[in-house]
Write a protein that holds these residues in place. Structure first.
Motif, PDB file in Angstrom:
ATOM      1  N   ARG A   1      14.969  13.605  -7.602  1.00  0.00           N
ATOM      2  CA  ARG A   1      13.695  13.214  -6.994  1.00  0.00           C
ATOM      3  C   ARG A   1      13.520  11.695  -7.036  1.00  0.00           C
ATOM      4  O   ARG A   1      13.007  11.091  -6.098  1.00  0.00           O
ATOM      5  N   ARG A   2      13.976  11.066  -8.124  1.00  0.00           N
ATOM      6  CA  ARG A   2      13.888   9.608  -8.219  1.00  0.00           C
ATOM      7  C   ARG A   2      14.699   8.946  -7.095  1.00  0.00           C
ATOM      8  O   ARG A   2      14.241   8.007  -6.456  1.00  0.00           O
ATOM      9  N   LYS A   3      15.909   9.461  -6.862  1.00  0.00           N
ATOM     10  CA  LYS A   3      16.765   8.899  -5.809  1.00  0.00           C
ATOM     11  C   LYS A   3      16.129   9.110  -4.439  1.00  0.00           C
ATOM     12  O   LYS A   3      16.219   8.235  -3.568  1.00  0.00           O
TER      13      LYS A   3
ATOM     14  N   LEU B   1       9.402  -6.916  -3.486  1.00  0.00           N
ATOM     15  CA  LEU B   1       8.555  -5.736  -3.685  1.00  0.00           C
ATOM     16  C   LEU B   1       9.416  -4.479  -3.816  1.00  0.00           C
ATOM     17  O   LEU B   1       9.178  -3.637  -4.686  1.00  0.00           O
ATOM     18  N   LEU B   2      10.421  -4.361  -2.952  1.00  0.00           N
ATOM     19  CA  LEU B   2      11.304  -3.198  -2.979  1.00  0.00           C
ATOM     20  C   LEU B   2      12.076  -3.140  -4.297  1.00  0.00           C
ATOM     21  O   LEU B   2      12.153  -2.077  -4.925  1.00  0.00           O
TER      22      LEU B   2
ATOM     23  N   VAL C   1      12.930   6.689   0.161  1.00  0.00           N
ATOM     24  CA  VAL C   1      11.657   6.545   0.872  1.00  0.00           C
ATOM     25  C   VAL C   1      11.179   5.093   0.786  1.00  0.00           C
ATOM     26  O   VAL C   1      10.743   4.511   1.783  1.00  0.00           O
ATOM     27  N   ALA C   2      11.298   4.497  -0.400  1.00  0.00           N
ATOM     28  CA  ALA C   2      10.890   3.097  -0.589  1.00  0.00           C
ATOM     29  C   ALA C   2      11.709   2.177   0.321  1.00  0.00           C
ATOM     30  O   ALA C   2      11.170   1.250   0.938  1.00  0.00           O
TER      31      ALA C   2
ATOM     32  N   HIS D   1       0.834  -1.197   0.000  1.00  0.00           N
ATOM     33  CA  HIS D   1       0.000   0.000   0.000  1.00  0.00           C
ATOM     34  C   HIS D   1       0.880   1.263   0.000  1.00  0.00           C
ATOM     35  O   HIS D   1       0.642   2.194  -0.771  1.00  0.00           O
ATOM     36  N   GLU D   2       1.901   1.278   0.847  1.00  0.00           N
ATOM     37  CA  GLU D   2       2.784   2.442   0.931  1.00  0.00           C
ATOM     38  C   GLU D   2       3.557   2.640  -0.364  1.00  0.00           C
ATOM     39  O   GLU D   2       3.699   3.761  -0.843  1.00  0.00           O
ATOM     40  N   LEU D   3       4.074   1.550  -0.939  1.00  0.00           N
ATOM     41  CA  LEU D   3       4.816   1.658  -2.195  1.00  0.00           C
ATOM     42  C   LEU D   3       3.901   2.115  -3.331  1.00  0.00           C
ATOM     43  O   LEU D   3       4.335   2.829  -4.231  1.00  0.00           O
ATOM     44  N   GLY D   4       2.640   1.711  -3.275  1.00  0.00           N
ATOM     45  CA  GLY D   4       1.675   2.123  -4.303  1.00  0.00           C
ATOM     46  C   GLY D   4       1.473   3.626  -4.325  1.00  0.00           C
ATOM     47  O   GLY D   4       1.135   4.204  -5.353  1.00  0.00           O
TER      48      GLY D   4
END
Length: 160
Positions: free
Chosen positions: A84-86, A149-150, A91-92, A24-27
């Motif tokens: 921003r991607r990094k 998932l990560l 965060v992930a 859910h958080e990764l989504g």
């Protein structure tokens, strides 16, 4: 083979809860493609709340800047730059580590229960070792799922 008050399926269910939470958080992490799930934490149905929603989107740290046009909220989704991607990958990783910690807590609870049952002579030493192995296998499976998932999310974020 009595196992007292120990239920491996309950532990697996709790571990699964940690991975579901991670999904859910990764989504909610933005990957460069617009998705409705990005705004899931900012649900609203009352049109009089447009200004509050605008503020919530700005405060959500999604990197979006909404523009209000009357009762309509327009979101321009900027391209993600490399920085921003990094940031999103970090965060992930933070989300994944929190999920791993949750799984380890469940493992600790399970092992404590098993040790207590053996100490109180409710199960044999062999049963205790077998159950401890089952708990570790469940933990390894959950951690492996979290890592997968990560890795998938990281790949998705870094794909331009």
């Amino acid at each position: 083979m009595p196992t007292g008050k120990f239920d491996i399926n309950e532990l697996k269910r709790r571990m699964q809860g940690a991975t579901q939470s991670l999904k859910h958080e990764l989504g909610g992490l933005r990957t460069g493609r617009a998705a409705a799930s990005m705004l899931e934490p900012v649900q609203v149905w009352d049109k009089s709340m447009v200004n509050a929603v605008e503020k919530a989107i700005v405060d959500s740290n999604l990197g979006l800047s909404p523009a209000t046009e009357g009762q309509v909220l327009r979101l321009r989704i900027p391209e993600l730059n490399e920085e921003r991607r990094k940031e999103l990958v970090k965060v992930a990783h933070k989300y994944a580590e929190a999920a791993r910690v949750a799984v380890r807590h469940v493992r600790r609870d399970g092992l404590d229960t098993v040790k207590k049952l053996e100490k109180n002579h409710e199960i044999s030493e062999d049963d205790q070792e077998r159950l401890a192995t089952d708990v570790q296998k469940a933990t390894d499976g959950a951690i492996s799922e979290i890592d997968q998932l990560l890795a998938a999310k990281e790949k998705e974020i870094l794909t331009v």
